[in-house]
Design a protein around this motif. Structure first.
Motif, PDB file in Angstrom:
ATOM      1  N   GLU A   1      -1.850-127.557 -76.591  1.00 53.52           N
ATOM      2  CA  GLU A   1      -1.571-126.825 -77.827  1.00 53.52           C
ATOM      3  C   GLU A   1      -2.879-126.696 -78.590  1.00 53.52           C
ATOM      4  OE1 GLU A   1       0.129-124.529 -80.390  1.00 53.52           O
ATOM      5  OE2 GLU A   1       1.366-125.369 -78.792  1.00 53.52           O
ATOM      6  N   PRO A   2      -3.490-125.502 -78.551  1.00 54.03           N
ATOM      7  CA  PRO A   2      -4.784-125.339 -79.216  1.00 54.03           C
ATOM      8  C   PRO A   2      -4.647-125.451 -80.736  1.00 54.03           C
ATOM      9  CG  PRO A   2      -3.946-123.215 -78.520  1.00 54.03           C
ATOM     10  CD  PRO A   2      -3.007-124.247 -77.971  1.00 54.03           C
ATOM     11  N   ASN A   3      -5.674-126.013 -81.377  1.00 50.87           N
ATOM     12  CA  ASN A   3      -5.677-126.043 -82.842  1.00 50.87           C
ATOM     13  C   ASN A   3      -6.155-124.680 -83.360  1.00 50.87           C
ATOM     14  OD1 ASN A   3      -8.582-125.994 -82.953  1.00 50.87           O
ATOM     15  ND2 ASN A   3      -8.640-128.222 -82.778  1.00 50.87           N
ATOM     16  N   GLN A   4      -6.157-124.509 -84.668  1.00 47.65           N
ATOM     17  CA  GLN A   4      -6.502-123.205 -85.256  1.00 47.65           C
ATOM     18  C   GLN A   4      -7.932-122.789 -84.903  1.00 47.65           C
ATOM     19  OE1 GLN A   4      -4.294-121.201 -86.603  1.00 47.65           O
ATOM     20  NE2 GLN A   4      -5.857-119.622 -86.814  1.00 47.65           N
ATOM     21  N   PHE A   5      -8.880-123.735 -84.902  1.00 50.96           N
ATOM     22  CA  PHE A   5     -10.267-123.405 -84.569  1.00 50.96           C
ATOM     23  C   PHE A   5     -10.374-122.917 -83.123  1.00 50.96           C
ATOM     24  CE2 PHE A   5     -11.024-126.608 -87.982  1.00 50.96           C
ATOM     25  CZ  PHE A   5     -11.644-125.755 -88.878  1.00 50.96           C
ATOM     26  N   GLN A   6      -9.638-123.548 -82.220  1.00 50.82           N
ATOM     27  CA  GLN A   6      -9.667-123.147 -80.809  1.00 50.82           C
ATOM     28  C   GLN A   6      -9.061-121.759 -80.617  1.00 50.82           C
ATOM     29  OE1 GLN A   6      -7.686-126.703 -79.496  1.00 50.82           O
ATOM     30  NE2 GLN A   6      -9.582-127.595 -78.717  1.00 50.82           N
ATOM     31  N   LYS A   7      -7.957-121.466 -81.318  1.00 49.01           N
ATOM     32  CA  LYS A   7      -7.358-120.126 -81.245  1.00 49.01           C
ATOM     33  C   LYS A   7      -8.331-119.084 -81.780  1.00 49.01           C
ATOM     34  CE  LYS A   7      -2.470-121.291 -81.742  1.00 49.01           C
ATOM     35  NZ  LYS A   7      -1.300-121.147 -82.620  1.00 49.01           N
ATOM     36  N   GLU A   8      -8.997-119.413 -82.887  1.00 46.08           N
ATOM     37  CA  GLU A   8      -9.974-118.486 -83.466  1.00 46.08           C
ATOM     38  C   GLU A   8     -11.139-118.248 -82.506  1.00 46.08           C
ATOM     39  OE1 GLU A   8     -11.099-120.083 -87.275  1.00 46.08           O
ATOM     40  OE2 GLU A   8      -9.092-119.723 -88.110  1.00 46.08           O
ATOM     41  N   ALA A   9     -11.586-119.302 -81.816  1.00 48.02           N
ATOM     42  CA  ALA A   9     -12.690-119.161 -80.867  1.00 48.02           C
ATOM     43  C   ALA A   9     -12.300-118.225 -79.721  1.00 48.02           C
ATOM     44  CB  ALA A   9     -13.107-120.527 -80.322  1.00 48.02           C
ATOM     45  N   ILE A  10     -11.068-118.362 -79.214  1.00 48.24           N
ATOM     46  CA  ILE A  10     -10.594-117.495 -78.127  1.00 48.24           C
ATOM     47  C   ILE A  10     -10.479-116.064 -78.620  1.00 48.24           C
ATOM     48  CG2 ILE A  10      -8.617-116.974 -76.634  1.00 48.24           C
ATOM     49  CD1 ILE A  10      -8.172-120.060 -76.502  1.00 48.24           C
ATOM     50  N   THR A  11      -9.846-115.873 -79.774  1.00 48.87           N
ATOM     51  CA  THR A  11      -9.674-114.530 -80.341  1.00 48.87           C
ATOM     52  C   THR A  11     -11.024-113.884 -80.592  1.00 48.87           C
ATOM     53  OG1 THR A  11      -7.609-115.223 -81.380  1.00 48.87           O
ATOM     54  CG2 THR A  11      -8.621-113.231 -82.238  1.00 48.87           C
ATOM     55  N   TRP A  12     -11.929-114.631 -81.184  1.00 45.25           N
ATOM     56  CA  TRP A  12     -13.265-114.134 -81.483  1.00 45.25           C
ATOM     57  C   TRP A  12     -13.994-113.742 -80.195  1.00 45.25           C
ATOM     58  CZ3 TRP A  12     -18.144-115.783 -80.199  1.00 45.25           C
ATOM     59  CH2 TRP A  12     -19.189-115.290 -80.961  1.00 45.25           C
ATOM     60  N   SER A  13     -13.927-114.616 -79.188  1.00 52.39           N
ATOM     61  CA  SER A  13     -14.647-114.389 -77.935  1.00 52.39           C
ATOM     62  C   SER A  13     -14.167-113.140 -77.209  1.00 52.39           C
ATOM     63  CB  SER A  13     -14.474-115.590 -76.999  1.00 52.39           C
ATOM     64  OG  SER A  13     -15.088-116.721 -77.539  1.00 52.39           O
ATOM     65  N   LEU A  14     -12.859-112.916 -77.216  1.00 57.82           N
ATOM     66  CA  LEU A  14     -12.310-111.778 -76.479  1.00 57.82           C
ATOM     67  C   LEU A  14     -12.533-110.446 -77.191  1.00 57.82           C
ATOM     68  CD1 LEU A  14      -9.064-113.326 -75.005  1.00 57.82           C
ATOM     69  CD2 LEU A  14     -11.221-112.803 -73.850  1.00 57.82           C
ATOM     70  N   GLN A  15     -13.103-110.480 -78.375  1.00 59.31           N
ATOM     71  CA  GLN A  15     -13.443-109.249 -79.078  1.00 59.31           C
ATOM     72  C   GLN A  15     -14.930-108.926 -78.958  1.00 59.31           C
ATOM     73  OE1 GLN A  15     -11.286-108.589 -82.902  1.00 59.31           O
ATOM     74  NE2 GLN A  15     -10.622-110.696 -82.552  1.00 59.31           N
ATOM     75  N   ARG A  16     -15.610-109.619 -78.039  1.00 62.22           N
ATOM     76  CA  ARG A  16     -17.036-109.407 -77.809  1.00 62.22           C
ATOM     77  C   ARG A  16     -17.326-109.299 -76.323  1.00 62.22           C
ATOM     78  NH1 ARG A  16     -15.779-111.073 -82.282  1.00 62.22           N
ATOM     79  NH2 ARG A  16     -17.091-110.893 -84.106  1.00 62.22           N
ATOM     80  N   ARG A  17     -18.409-108.646 -75.994  1.00 57.75           N
ATOM     81  CA  ARG A  17     -18.795-108.496 -74.581  1.00 57.75           C
ATOM     82  C   ARG A  17     -19.284-109.817 -74.006  1.00 57.75           C
ATOM     83  NH1 ARG A  17     -19.413-103.863 -72.094  1.00 57.75           N
ATOM     84  NH2 ARG A  17     -21.249-104.564 -70.980  1.00 57.75           N
TER      85      ARG A  17
END
Length: 133
Positions: free
Chosen positions: A38-54
């Motif tokens: 179960e990812p914490n909020q920072f981990q979810k943000e890191a995944i979301t952020w990463s997938l919006q970049r090349r």
């Protein structure tokens, strides 16, 4: 906490820009259904952020879940709808092929944990190299 560095803000061409963040969050939820992670909020943000970049880099101190985040990131991208980059101009034409991801780990132990996480999340994966145990 996990830290991420912006190397480019260009959204990858394979993804539909419309509702991308919402689609990523839904794909994260879908991916984590088959695992205990179960990812914490920072981990979810890191995944979301990463997938919006090349290209992106996620880093942090030992024990912060970077390898589990990597597995969830790969499982998430495998669940996102991708644009067909062929000759078709129709945005509704979705590429039926899954994305191909090469994941590299710094140690055999990390590679084992990454593979275990991917398999738990239903991502077809193979491992090359010597297992840690």
């Amino acid at each position: 906490s996990t830290e991420y560095i912006d190397t480019t803000s260009e959204i990858p061409v394979h993804f539909h820009k419309e509702n991308l963040e919402k689609n990523i969050l839904q794909a994260i939820d879908d991916a984590k259904e088959s695992t205990k992670f179960e990812p914490n909020q920072f981990q979810k943000e890191a995944i979301t952020w990463s997938l919006q970049r090349r290209i992106s880099l996620i880093r942090g101190p030992p024990g912060t879940g970077k390898t589990r985040v990597a597995a969830l990131l790969i499982a998430t991208v495998s669940r996102l709808k991708m644009k067909d980059l062929g000759d078709s101009e129709d945005d509704d034409d979705i590429n039926k092929l899954q994305p191909r991801v090469l994941a590299v780990a710094h140690s055999n132990g990390a590679a084992d944990v990454l593979l275990e996480g991917l398999l738990q999340m239903g991502v077809p994966a193979v491992r090359s190299g010597r297992p840690a145990s």
